[in-house]
Scaffold this motif. Structure first.
Motif: not given
Lengths: 221, 221
Positions: A124, A141-143, A145, A155, A158, A215-218
Motif C-alpha cells: 500500500y 482491501r476489505n474496506q 467508508t 475500526g 486504512v 476508508f475504515i477496516k472494521k
DNA sequence: TGAAATTTTTAGAGTACTCTAAAAATTTAT
DNA sequence: ATAAATTTTTAGAGTACTCTAAAAATTTCA
C-alpha cells in the motif's frame, strides 16, 4: 516508447473508466488533464493507431489490455515512489503527489525492481492505496467508508478516497492517519456529520464529506 | 521554469566551456546533445532572451552566472541521484548514468534537500566526481592521473575522467574501483602502458588510455 | 593574400503537442 | 417529436522543438 503526455492520457483514461464503469468521454479526460476537449479529440485521433484504446467518435474511449498494462505500471511506479518519499525521505502524505507524478515517468525497469525490493515490496502507498505488483495485480482491501458505520462500530483508518492536499491536511490537523482507531459515538441526523472517538482518547465531530472520504477496516468485536 | 531541453543545453554548454576554457561552439554543443548544428543555432537564438548565456553569431556561447547556477544545480541533482542508485538501490557505477540523466530533471527543491540529507551529504558521486553543495561550491580533489605517476609511486583510485560504460566495465573486470590501491611497478616506453600492483596483491598491465583516465590520490610515503 | 576547408547560419519544412471559435452530432427535456 | 442544452469534433493557427540542404561567414594554410 510513449511520451510523458501519452502516458498521462492513458492514466487519465484508466482512472476515469475505473470510476465510471464505462467509456471515458472527452470532457472528463479534458477536465482530468486540465486541457481543452478539442485537444483531447485531437490526441485521441493521433493515438488511436497505437492500440492503447478503442476510440469511436462521439462514443468515448476504453483501454485495451495493452493500455491497461501501461496504466497499471504507471500507478505502480507512482505509488512506489510515494512510499519512498514518505518512508525514506520523511515527506508527509500530503506533500508527495506532485513529486511522484514526475518520478513515475522515469523509464527504467531495473530501477523499479530495485526500488520495490529496497522498500520491502510494499502493498500500500502512504494514502492506503494498493500498489499493483509487477504483474499488475492489485491487493484489494476489505474496506468501508466511515460514513457507513453504525453507532458504536469500531475500526481503523486504512485509506482515503481522494488524496487531495486540503483533505490530507485536514486529517493531519486532527492527527488522523493510517492506522488511527475510530469508534462511532453518534450520527448527527441534521447534517450527517458524526461524533467519533479517535484512538480511544479524543472525541471529534467529523463532517459528512470527511466521513465519506475515509476508508475504515472494521474491527470485528 | 526551464524545459528539459533547455536544461540539457545549459548543462552541455557548462561541460564544454569547463573543458575548453573558452566559449562553446555550435558544433561542440550539437555533438554533445546528438543533434544538428542548425538546431543548436536555432535554440541558442530562441534562448538568448532568457539570460542564461551570452551568444554572438559565429562566436559561440558562454554562460552567465544565472546559467552557471542552473548547470551546477543540475550536476548536483545528477550526482546525488547517482549516489542514491549505487548506495541505496545497489546499482553498479556503470549502470547509473542514464537513469540519473532522467531523475535530474525532476523539479522539487525540497526533494533534493531531503535526498542529500538522507544520503549523508555526500561529497563525491560513485565515479569520484565532486558533488556541488547547495550553494554550488565543488569540493576539489587533490588528484593526478595514474599515467603521471613515476615508478614506485603509490596512491589510491579517487575517480575516473570519463564515466562511459565501457571504461567502467573494463575497470570492473580488473576489480578496480574507488579506493583501490595502486603502485607503479614499471612504465613501458613502447606504448606508454604501465605495469601496476593492485591492492598490494595483483600485477596488471594497464593501457595508456586507461592510465590517463584514472585519477589517483598519491600516498605520501 | 586568396583559395580551400570548416563552421555557422538561414530557409523551409515536419512533428507533437497546445489553443479558441465555430460547426456538427448527440442527449435531454417538454 | 422537436427544441434546447450539452458534448464532441473540425478548422485554423500557435509554440517548442526537430531536420536537411544551401548560403554565408570565418578560419586555415599554401
Amino acid at each position: 516508447m510513449a511520451s510523458e503526455t501519452e502516458e498521462n492520457y492513458i492514466k487519465a483514461i484508466f482512472k476515469i473508466t475505473e470510476k465510471n464503469q464505462g467509456a471515458a468521454n472527452t470532457n472528463a479526460i479534458a477536465a482530468h488533464l486540465s486541457t481543452s476537449p478539442a485537444s483531447v479529440t485531437d490526441m485521441l485521433k493521433r493515438l488511436s493507431s497505437k492500440d492503447y484504446f478503442h476510440y469511436e467518435k462521439y462514443k468515448g474511449v476504453y483501454l485495451t489490455s495493452k493500455g491497461i498494462e501501461m496504466a497499471t505500471q504507471l500507478i505502480r511506479k507512482h505509488r512506489l515512489w510515494e512510499v519512498f518519499l514518505v518512508d525514506k525521505l520523511g515527506f508527509s502524505w500530503d506533500q508527495v503527489h506532485d513529486i511522484a507524478e514526475q518520478l513515475e515517468h522515469v523509464d527504467s525497469d531495473e530501477l523499479i525492481i530495485k526500488l520495490d525490493s529496497y522498500l520491502g515490496h510494499p502493498k500500500y502507498d502512504p494514502h492506503g492505496d494498493p500498489i499493483p505488483n509487477a504483474e499488475g495485480k492489485f491487493t484489494l482491501r476489505n474496506q468501508v467508508t466511515l460514513q457507513s458505520l453504525e453507532k458504536n462500530e469500531k475500526g481503523t483508518v486504512v485509506g482515503v478516497r481522494e488524496n487531495d492536499t486540503p483533505f490530507l491536511q485536514y486529517l493531519n490537523h486532527f492527527n488522523i492517519k493510517l492506522g488511527t482507531k475510530m469508534q462511532v459515538l453518534s450520527q448527527i441526523d441534521y447534517d450527517h456529520s458524526m461524533k467519533v472517538l479517535v484512538d480511544d482518547a479524543v472525541e471529534l465531530v467529523l463532517s459528512h464529506k470527511a466521513c465519506s472520504n475515509l476508508f475504515i477496516k472494521k474491527t470485528t468485536l
